[in-house]
Scaffold this active site. Structure first.
Site, PDB file in Angstrom:
ATOM      1  CG  ASP A 206      18.007   1.984 -11.680  1.00 30.05           C
ATOM      2  OD1 ASP A 206      18.363   1.275 -10.729  1.00 30.05           O
ATOM      3  OD2 ASP A 206      17.147   2.881 -11.579  1.00 30.05           O
ATOM      4  CD  GLU A 260      16.361  -2.674 -10.470  1.00 28.02           C
ATOM      5  OE1 GLU A 260      16.148  -2.823  -9.267  1.00 28.02           O
ATOM      6  OE2 GLU A 260      16.251  -1.571 -11.045  1.00 28.02           O
TER       7      GLU A 260
HETATM    8  C1  NOJ Z   1      16.824   0.301  -8.473  1.00 24.50           C
HETATM    9  C2  NOJ Z   1      18.116   0.498  -7.744  1.00 24.50           C
HETATM   10  O1  NOJ Z   1      18.735  -0.742  -7.553  1.00 24.50           O
HETATM   11  C3  NOJ Z   1      17.770   1.206  -6.453  1.00 24.50           C
HETATM   12  O2  NOJ Z   1      18.857   1.253  -5.567  1.00 24.50           O
HETATM   13  C4  NOJ Z   1      17.254   2.577  -6.785  1.00 24.50           C
HETATM   14  O3  NOJ Z   1      16.845   3.222  -5.602  1.00 24.50           O
HETATM   15  C5  NOJ Z   1      16.071   2.515  -7.754  1.00 24.50           C
HETATM   16  N1  NOJ Z   1      16.265   1.592  -8.832  1.00 24.50           N
HETATM   17  C6  NOJ Z   1      15.805   3.864  -8.364  1.00 24.50           C
HETATM   18  O4  NOJ Z   1      16.858   4.221  -9.225  1.00 24.50           O
END
Ligand code: NOJ
Length: 541
Positions: A206, A260
């Site tokens: 993440d 991500e």
């Molecule tokens: C990316 C995640 O996909 C999202 O849902 C989240 O709110 C943020 N990172 C913070 O963790």
């Protein structure tokens, strides 16, 4: 056990994203759970996917739907138990499905034991150094230490009772961890091993580009940030993923790291995919691309060009739990996605039938491209964004922190419609609590059960395309070759003789030369490819 039992499954896998709160509820509390997911493993197997990525399932106060993790080594009681997760991993493997869990390293929950300890032990304590605690500015420290803003709007700092402030790039309930502290590094290496030892095949990382901060914590102009940026994509971050890669590679079947990484610069993006770092990263350029032949082709070419030098497979993503659902997006005048424009593009005129037609064509395009592909739960049902959720049920901190100006992301997180039976269109058993977000009435005709019975449904299209993708040796990772076509048409071949052709134009076109028609996203009157339609063809010599 696995169809493609290779060490490099991540190069060609079709990966299904399960958002646990909204997938299937077995215990009737209106929230999805692991028992619900286990009951649907047959559905996922029949869909033809190769892996499941679970959005966070850990104990969490759910200030950001589980992306605020209170304990990285357990399961939230509303979802089930750790023992159940272990069973789920085993059962998925028995179905030939790999498991990817979501690791959230940039921040934890304010309920995490470390943060509670940091609060209790006070300024200057070793526990405070696990986070970014600082004195405030102003005469009495009443102003935040700098001018950084949260991704979720508002200041990125919150003050605690003793007067210090802590940094949170997301919600106040998500304090940022200090990755300069070796204890943070050691803890996450151990968390990775914890899940890998339980058979998990890979992790989704993440907010992967944000973990390292410039300790100077200086103000900066957000309209033209300095280079290097104080907290996005700093060079030092790569050491973290190199060390994680070493952990992943220490297993007999190496585990996969999937990042991500939202970055505009494709060369900087590719640095995360060097051979000793992550295996793959989400292609958000593709997710943001408008429904337009030229833009799509440019995006595919740029993707292939940026991945080639590092030898990493491309990924293809049309949507996830953070963005407007594809059918809704493609049914509008502006078909691209941009977080910054979410509020402007909310509740604008949408032609859902047009959006669905394009989303069907996009599915065939996406599933034919080289590399791995992601399917977000409900995408295979052609679900729309739910835009009329009342503010009282919305939970996304973006909605609340923006004072309701930004609708946030709840509209793509509404529980799945399974059937006419049970509560909430079969999401929950009979007599259950209402689902945590209400489903729109119009989903009643397009549940999983309805779509299973309808050969022309989106679900049946995904099943057919994923089955072919699994069976055709030339799909997944490997080369592609564009065919010469007119401007509004994209066509390419894959090894093994499959041709994918998509018509973005406003009139029917002839199909390229072929021997067999394998699949099309809409009927082909007079053997021609209509507007917003895709087909898979085979050419045998
Ligand atoms: C990316 C995640 O996909 C999202 O849902 C989240 O709110 C943020 N990172 C913070 O963790």
């Amino acid at each position: 056990m696995f169809h493609h039992d290779s060490r490099d499954w991540w190069r060609h896998a079709a990966i299904y994203q399960v958002y646990p709160r909204s997938f299937a509820d077995a215990n009737g509390d209106g929230t999805g759970d692991l028992a619900g997911i286990r009951a649907k493993l047959g559905y996922l197997h029949d869909l033809g996917i190769n892996a499941i990525w679970f959005s966070p399932w850990y104990p969490s106060p759910m200030a950001d739907a589980g992306y605020d993790v209170a304990d990285y080594r357990d399961i939230d009681p509303s979802f089930g138990t750790l023992a159940e997760a272990e069973t789920l991993i085993e059962q998925a493997h028995a179905h030939g499905i790999r498991i990817i869990v979501d690791i959230v390293p940039n921040h934890c929950s304010d309920a995490h034991a470390w943060f509670q300890q940091a609060l209790a032990e006070g300024p200057g304590s070793p526990a405070r150094d696990l986070f970014w605690f600082r004195e405030g500015r102003g005469e009495h420290g009443e102003l935040p230490p700098n001018d950084w803003q949260s991704v979720f709007e508002g200041p990125a700092w919150t003050r605690v009772a003793d007067g210090q402030w802590y940094l949170h790039l997301f919600a106040a309930e998500q304090p940022d961890l200090n990755w300069d502290n070796p204890l943070v590094r050691a803890e996450f290496a151990d968390i990775l091993r914890f899940w890998f030892d339980r058979g998990v095949d890979g992790i989704r990382i993440d907010s992967a580009a944000m973990c390292v901060k410039d300790p100077a914590l200086a103000d900066f102009d957000r309209t033209s940030p300095p280079d290097p940026h104080p907290f996005v994509d700093r060079d030092e971050i790569h050491d973290i993923y190199r060390s994680w890669r070493a952990v992943a590679d220490s297993y007999e079947v190496p585990r996969a790291l999937i990042g991500e990484v939202w970055l505009g610069d494709t060369e900087r993006f590719a640095r995360y995919l060097r051979p000793d770092e992550m295996h793959a990263a989400f292609n958000f350029d593709f997710l943001g691309a408008p429904w337009d032949a030229k833009a799509m082709r440019a995006c595919v070419d740029a993707t292939l060009a940026s991945h080639a030098p590092v030898g990493a497979p491309s990924t293809w993503v049309l949507c996830n739990h953070d963005v407007t659902r594809t059918v809704t997006r493609y049914g509008r005048a502006e078909t691209g996605f941009d977080h910054a424009l979410r509020q402007v593009r909310h509740q604008v005129p949408t032609d859902a039938a047009l959006g669905l037609r394009r989303a069907r064509a996009a599915a065939l395009l996406t599933l034919a491209l080289p590399g791995s592909v992601y399917v977000y739960q409900g995408e295979e049902l052609g679900l729309t964004e739910v835009e009329d959720l009342p503010g009282t049920v919305r939970q996304d901190p973006i909605f609340h922190r923006s004072g309701g100006n930004d609708p946030g992301r709840d509209g793509c997180r509404v529980p799945l419609p399974w059937s006419a039976d049970g509560t909430s269109l079969g999401f929950s058993p009979d007599g259950a609590q209402p689902a945590w977000l209400p489903q729109p009435r119009h989903w009643a005709g397009s549940t999983v059960a309805d779509q299973q019975a309808d050969p022309d449904s989106m679900l049946r299209l995904y099943q057919a395309a994923l089955a072919l993708r699994g069976a055709e040796a030339g799909l997944g990772d490997g080369p592609m070759t564009w065919l010469d076509t007119e401007d509004q048409v994209l066509a390419f071949t894959r090894p093994g003789g499959l041709t994918c052709v998509v018509n973005f134009g406003d009139r029917p076109v002839d199909l390229p030369w072929h021997t067999d028609l394998l699949l099309s996203s809409a009927p082909l009157p007079d053997g021609q490819l209509p507007t917003d339609t895709a087909a898979w063809l085979r050419t045998t010599p």
